[in-house]
Write a protein that holds these residues in place. Structure first.
Motif, mmCIF file in Angstrom:
data_model
loop_
_atom_site.group_PDB
_atom_site.id
_atom_site.type_symbol
_atom_site.label_atom_id
_atom_site.label_comp_id
_atom_site.label_asym_id
_atom_site.label_seq_id
_atom_site.Cartn_x
_atom_site.Cartn_y
_atom_site.Cartn_z
ATOM 1 N N GLU A 12 0.828 -1.196 0.000
ATOM 2 C CA GLU A 12 0.000 0.000 0.000
ATOM 3 C C GLU A 12 0.865 1.250 0.000
ATOM 4 O O GLU A 12 0.567 2.235 -0.685
ATOM 5 C CB GLU A 12 -0.932 -0.005 1.226
ATOM 6 C CG GLU A 12 -2.015 -1.067 1.180
ATOM 7 C CD GLU A 12 -1.474 -2.469 1.448
ATOM 8 O OE1 GLU A 12 -0.361 -2.574 1.995
ATOM 9 O OE2 GLU A 12 -2.160 -3.443 1.102
ATOM 10 N N GLU A 13 1.952 1.184 0.758
ATOM 11 C CA GLU A 13 2.851 2.333 0.790
ATOM 12 C C GLU A 13 3.506 2.545 -0.574
ATOM 13 O O GLU A 13 3.654 3.678 -1.033
ATOM 14 C CB GLU A 13 3.913 2.141 1.872
ATOM 15 C CG GLU A 13 3.380 2.299 3.283
ATOM 16 C CD GLU A 13 4.424 1.968 4.331
ATOM 17 O OE1 GLU A 13 4.522 2.692 5.332
ATOM 18 O OE2 GLU A 13 5.157 0.973 4.146
ATOM 19 N N GLU A 14 3.888 1.444 -1.192
ATOM 20 C CA GLU A 14 4.476 1.569 -2.526
ATOM 21 C C GLU A 14 3.484 2.186 -3.500
ATOM 22 O O GLU A 14 3.824 3.054 -4.301
ATOM 23 C CB GLU A 14 4.916 0.191 -3.032
ATOM 24 C CG GLU A 14 6.142 -0.339 -2.335
ATOM 25 C CD GLU A 14 6.662 -1.593 -3.011
ATOM 26 O OE1 GLU A 14 6.188 -1.923 -4.119
ATOM 27 O OE2 GLU A 14 7.547 -2.238 -2.439
ATOM 28 N N GLU A 15 2.273 1.701 -3.437
ATOM 29 C CA GLU A 15 1.245 2.264 -4.313
ATOM 30 C C GLU A 15 1.117 3.754 -4.097
ATOM 31 O O GLU A 15 1.081 4.543 -5.052
ATOM 32 C CB GLU A 15 -0.105 1.613 -4.014
ATOM 33 C CG GLU A 15 -0.315 0.274 -4.654
ATOM 34 C CD GLU A 15 -1.740 -0.238 -4.382
ATOM 35 O OE1 GLU A 15 -2.624 0.607 -4.132
ATOM 36 O OE2 GLU A 15 -1.940 -1.446 -4.409
ATOM 37 N N THR A 16 1.041 4.129 -2.829
ATOM 38 C CA THR A 16 0.872 5.545 -2.520
ATOM 39 C C THR A 16 2.038 6.355 -3.043
ATOM 40 O O THR A 16 1.849 7.433 -3.621
ATOM 41 C CB THR A 16 0.748 5.719 -0.997
ATOM 42 O OG1 THR A 16 -0.336 4.929 -0.525
ATOM 43 C CG2 THR A 16 0.514 7.170 -0.638
ATOM 44 N N ILE A 17 3.235 5.829 -2.863
ATOM 45 C CA ILE A 17 4.416 6.549 -3.335
ATOM 46 C C ILE A 17 4.348 6.750 -4.842
ATOM 47 O O ILE A 17 4.572 7.848 -5.360
ATOM 48 C CB ILE A 17 5.694 5.794 -2.951
ATOM 49 C CG1 ILE A 17 5.890 5.826 -1.431
ATOM 50 C CG2 ILE A 17 6.906 6.406 -3.641
ATOM 51 C CD1 ILE A 17 7.014 4.924 -0.952
ATOM 52 N N ILE A 18 4.030 5.688 -5.541
ATOM 53 C CA ILE A 18 4.011 5.785 -6.998
ATOM 54 C C ILE A 18 2.929 6.750 -7.463
ATOM 55 O O ILE A 18 3.148 7.584 -8.348
ATOM 56 C CB ILE A 18 3.797 4.386 -7.616
ATOM 57 C CG1 ILE A 18 4.997 3.500 -7.304
ATOM 58 C CG2 ILE A 18 3.604 4.489 -9.109
ATOM 59 C CD1 ILE A 18 4.792 2.046 -7.678
#
Length: 346
Positions: free
Chosen positions: A73-79
């Motif tokens: 989820e954090e990766e998604e948010t970052i991207i």
DNA sequence: AAACGCCGCAACCGCCGAGGT
DNA sequence: AACCTCGGCGGTTGCGGCGTT
């Protein structure tokens, strides 16, 4: 007038922090708060400049910092946020509680950026970049590892592979052929291209413009469909090549996202329903469009949960697993009449 | 076992804007 | 207006760990 570097004073320590220094800094801030960072080192008995103390505190010692691997989820948010904000790491960090801008920046540069490059996505613009996509290795590994190539399926009679991938592959092949640039890596691609040609899968020609894709196309017209799709993709690619950040979101539309008639390699096909989440789609339309391409091929076969509208290609359990699914990009079945040895020989 | 190269991350560097004098 | 201080930001560097040869 310029300002002297804060650490120029003789006697100030630089480099890695020791546990003793950390303890001094933590103890002081817990008692007094950070206050004035310039005065803090002196008051805390540290031979550091204030800036160094601030960075150490904000990036490492702060009690609310979350350590460890970034979640999906954090990766998604970052991207997603990076597609909007660019390298505004502090702004991105605001949306990720417990993560520092420095940590996000490092994670981006060491993990996400590289993965996007492997996927053929420009990490700056988040747009697909055909020159970045290492299709050669994809094809190579796939053709070496997958022994089945069924062109009847490839041609659409059963449509067992991702047509967007097919479009992409055909486009790249035709573009590379047009470029006439010596390119040793593309030998297998050329062979594949020839194979496609022999099976009447024609690289797109300028005068082969087709009508928009028809709903409920018949299986008797796979080539037309393919050409139409390739053409659509080509036009998108051309648009992408000239587009800037602000125009990315509007350059692609639904015909490049998901075709409901398509089936994927997965036994349990999963199609991200982007249309159900316009907010997310508006966040980064181009990225979503390309990730939809990827999601169909990178989703683990055993994935128990369908990709929802907020999922991206990055959703698999490990980085290795994410990469390994790229090897499933192309799954052909080779007809018995095809001499695979000849096909594979370089 | 040693040498080498790569990778990830903590820390540094230089610049900027805001605010104070 | 000019100068200075400070906090903050993004880019870059350097070191340690790890894997490969």
């Amino acid at each position: 007038m310029g300002r002297a570097p804060c650490c120029d004073k003789a006697g100030l320590k630089k480099g890695p922090w020791t546990p003793e220094e950390d303890h001094k800094l933590i103890s002081y801030i817990q008692l007094h708060g950070p206050g004035n960072w310039r005065n803090l080192p002196k008051n805390a008995g540290l031979q550091r400049c204030g800036k160094s103390c601030r960075l150490r505190w904000t990036n490492y010692l702060r009690p609310d910092i979350k350590r460890g691997r970034f979640s999906f989820e954090e990766e998604e948010t970052i991207i997603q946020l990076h597609s909007i904000l660019g390298n505004k790491w502090s702004a991105i960090a605001v949306r990720l509680p417990g993560r520092t801008d420095n940590e996000i920046k490092n994670y981006w540069n060491t993990h996400i950026r590289k993965r996007l490059l492997r996927m053929g996505i420009d990490p700056v613009t988040h747009a697909p970049r055909l020159d970045l996509l290492d299709l050669s290795s994809i094809l190579s590994s796939t053709l070496c590892n997958q022994s089945i190539l069924n062109m009847s399926n490839l041609l659409g009679t059963q449509a067992l592979m991702n047509p967007e991938l097919l479009r992409l592959a055909t486009t790249i092949l035709s573009l590379k052929q047009e470029s006439q640039v010596p390119f040793p890596q593309n030998l297998q691609e050329n062979q594949l291209c020839n194979f496609l040609l022999q099976n009447q899968v024609q690289p797109l020609q300028a005068n082969q413009y087709q009508a928009p894709i028809q709903e409920g196309f018949s299986s008797e017209e796979p080539n037309q469909l393919m050409q139409a799709n390739v053409e659509g993709f080509l036009s998108k690619v051309a648009t992408f090549g000239n587009s800037q950040e602000n125009s990315i979101a509007s350059n692609l539309n639904e015909d490049f996202v998901c075709q409901p008639n398509y089936m994927y390699c997965d036994s349990n096909p999963i199609v991200p329903d982007l249309a159900e989440n316009p907010n997310f789609q508006s966040l980064n339309n181009s990225y979503q469009n390309f990730s939809s391409f990827d999601s169909a091929v990178s989703t683990p076969k055993s994935s128990p949960t369908p990709l929802n509208s907020s999922s991206t290609f990055i959703n698999s359990s490990t980085e290795d697993e994410r990469d390994s699914h790229c090897s499933n990009l192309l799954k052909f079945e080779i007809p018995e009449s095809l001499d695979i040895d000849e096909f594979m020989s370089i």
